[in-house]
Design a protein around this motif. Structure first.
Motif, PDB file in Angstrom:
ATOM      1  N   LYS A   1       0.850  -1.187   0.000  1.00 20.00           N
ATOM      2  CA  LYS A   1       0.000   0.000   0.000  1.00 20.00           C
ATOM      3  C   LYS A   1       0.892   1.246   0.000  1.00 20.00           C
ATOM      4  O   LYS A   1       1.769   1.405   0.845  1.00 20.00           O
ATOM      5  CB  LYS A   1      -0.910  -0.027   1.225  1.00 20.00           C
TER       6      LYS A   1
ATOM      7  N   ASP B   1      -4.046   8.302  -2.553  1.00 26.27           N
ATOM      8  CA  ASP B   1      -5.445   8.237  -2.130  1.00 26.27           C
ATOM      9  C   ASP B   1      -6.069   6.936  -2.603  1.00 26.27           C
ATOM     10  O   ASP B   1      -5.665   6.363  -3.622  1.00 26.27           O
ATOM     11  CB  ASP B   1      -6.227   9.408  -2.718  1.00 26.27           C
ATOM     12  N   THR B   2      -7.062   6.470  -1.853  1.00 28.53           N
ATOM     13  CA  THR B   2      -7.871   5.335  -2.282  1.00 28.53           C
ATOM     14  C   THR B   2      -9.304   5.821  -2.479  1.00 28.53           C
ATOM     15  O   THR B   2      -9.625   6.967  -2.182  1.00 28.53           O
ATOM     16  CB  THR B   2      -7.858   4.214  -1.231  1.00 28.53           C
ATOM     17  N   ASN B   3     -10.160   4.955  -2.948  1.00 32.31           N
ATOM     18  CA  ASN B   3     -11.565   5.307  -3.156  1.00 32.31           C
ATOM     19  C   ASN B   3     -12.446   4.857  -2.002  1.00 32.31           C
ATOM     20  O   ASN B   3     -13.659   4.681  -2.174  1.00 32.31           O
ATOM     21  CB  ASN B   3     -12.072   4.687  -4.463  1.00 32.31           C
ATOM     22  N   ILE B   4     -11.851   4.676  -0.823  1.00 35.14           N
ATOM     23  CA  ILE B   4     -12.627   4.208   0.316  1.00 35.14           C
ATOM     24  C   ILE B   4     -13.736   5.207   0.645  1.00 35.14           C
ATOM     25  O   ILE B   4     -13.558   6.422   0.570  1.00 35.14           O
ATOM     26  CB  ILE B   4     -11.715   3.994   1.549  1.00 35.14           C
TER      27      ILE B   4
ATOM     28  N   SER C   1      -4.122  10.268   1.190  1.00 29.67           N
ATOM     29  CA  SER C   1      -2.740  10.727   1.092  1.00 29.67           C
ATOM     30  C   SER C   1      -2.439  11.791   2.141  1.00 29.67           C
ATOM     31  O   SER C   1      -3.345  12.386   2.732  1.00 29.67           O
ATOM     32  CB  SER C   1      -2.467  11.298  -0.300  1.00 29.67           C
TER      33      SER C   1
ATOM     34  N   TRP D   1      -5.413   5.343   3.988  1.00 29.80           N
ATOM     35  CA  TRP D   1      -6.483   5.311   3.004  1.00 29.80           C
ATOM     36  C   TRP D   1      -6.580   6.626   2.232  1.00 29.80           C
ATOM     37  O   TRP D   1      -7.217   6.680   1.178  1.00 29.80           O
ATOM     38  CB  TRP D   1      -7.816   5.018   3.685  1.00 29.80           C
TER      39      TRP D   1
END
Length: 222
Positions: A1, A6-9, A106, A104
């Protein structure tokens, strides 16, 4: 990871993870407030959206709306108290901080929301009415005496004297035990508080380490 990506959580998944794993050390009263904010307000409004799609400006407008107009929960009949809206600000900071710790979102996304002095989410400007309400009024000596006279015949008189002479919180007052009193040194130690954990009353540690303290007992109270 990648810790800087950034993730789309979705916000609801961050909240669910926090409640399951990140809230273990939180007090029951704190958790009830957070659950209320989520269930009645934030969850229905933002829960299904990815965190990265929720901007500072949108949340700032949301806080302004809560303060001046209210929400669908109260049918926009009246704006909420400033101190209540502050709970939403703390909740958003909590969620974005938790998401950052879990990598999850940035560092930049977190910094923009919570740290950048020019960009970060902040409270709305207080109305003139609320600015005036911050003025602190105190009881006069005559009023204090009248309150004391009224309570003398009740079982609350000792609690009243403890609050008046020692400045202890209500929860701290009713958390006191006989062994907290040092009769030789004329002091009382605040070690715990009595809280409501519906439907029970429970003895709990003080809210902070600084709240644990030893107070001199004035001669009249002694």
């Amino acid at each position: 990871k990648n810790p800087d990506a950034d993730t789309n959580i979705k916000l609801k998944d961050v909240y669910k993870h926090y409640m399951e794993f990140g809230s273990i050390e939180k007090r029951p009263g704190t958790l009830r407030k957070q659950e209320s904010i989520w269930d009645n307000h934030v969850g229905p409004t933002f829960g299904n959206r990815p965190m990265v799609s929720i901007g500072v400006g949108e949340l700032k407008n949301y806080l302004i709306q809560l303060y001046h107009k209210g929400s669908p929960y109260n049918k926009f009949e009246k704006g909420y108290e400033y101190s209540y809206v502050e709970g939403f600000l703390k909740f958003f900071y909590l969620m974005w901080g938790y998401a950052r710790r879990m990598y999850w979102i940035s560092r930049d996304t977190y910094r923009t929301m919570c740290e950048d002095k020019k960009m970060r989410l902040e409270m709305p400007k207080k109305t003139d009415e609320d600015v005036f309400d911050t003025y602190i009024e105190t009881y006069t000596r005559d009023e204090i005496q009248r309150i004391g006279e009224r309570l003398k015949s009740t079982n609350l008189y000792t609690a009243f004297l403890l609050g008046y002479y020692l400045g202890v919180r209500i929860s701290e007052c009713f958390g006191l035990m006989w062994h907290d009193i040092d009769w030789d040194a004329h002091t009382i130690s605040i070690e715990r508080q009595l809280l409501m954990d519906s439907p029970h009353r429970i003895l709990s540690q003080c809210k902070t380490a600084a709240a644990r303290r030893t107070i001199d007992i004035p001669d009249k109270l002694y």
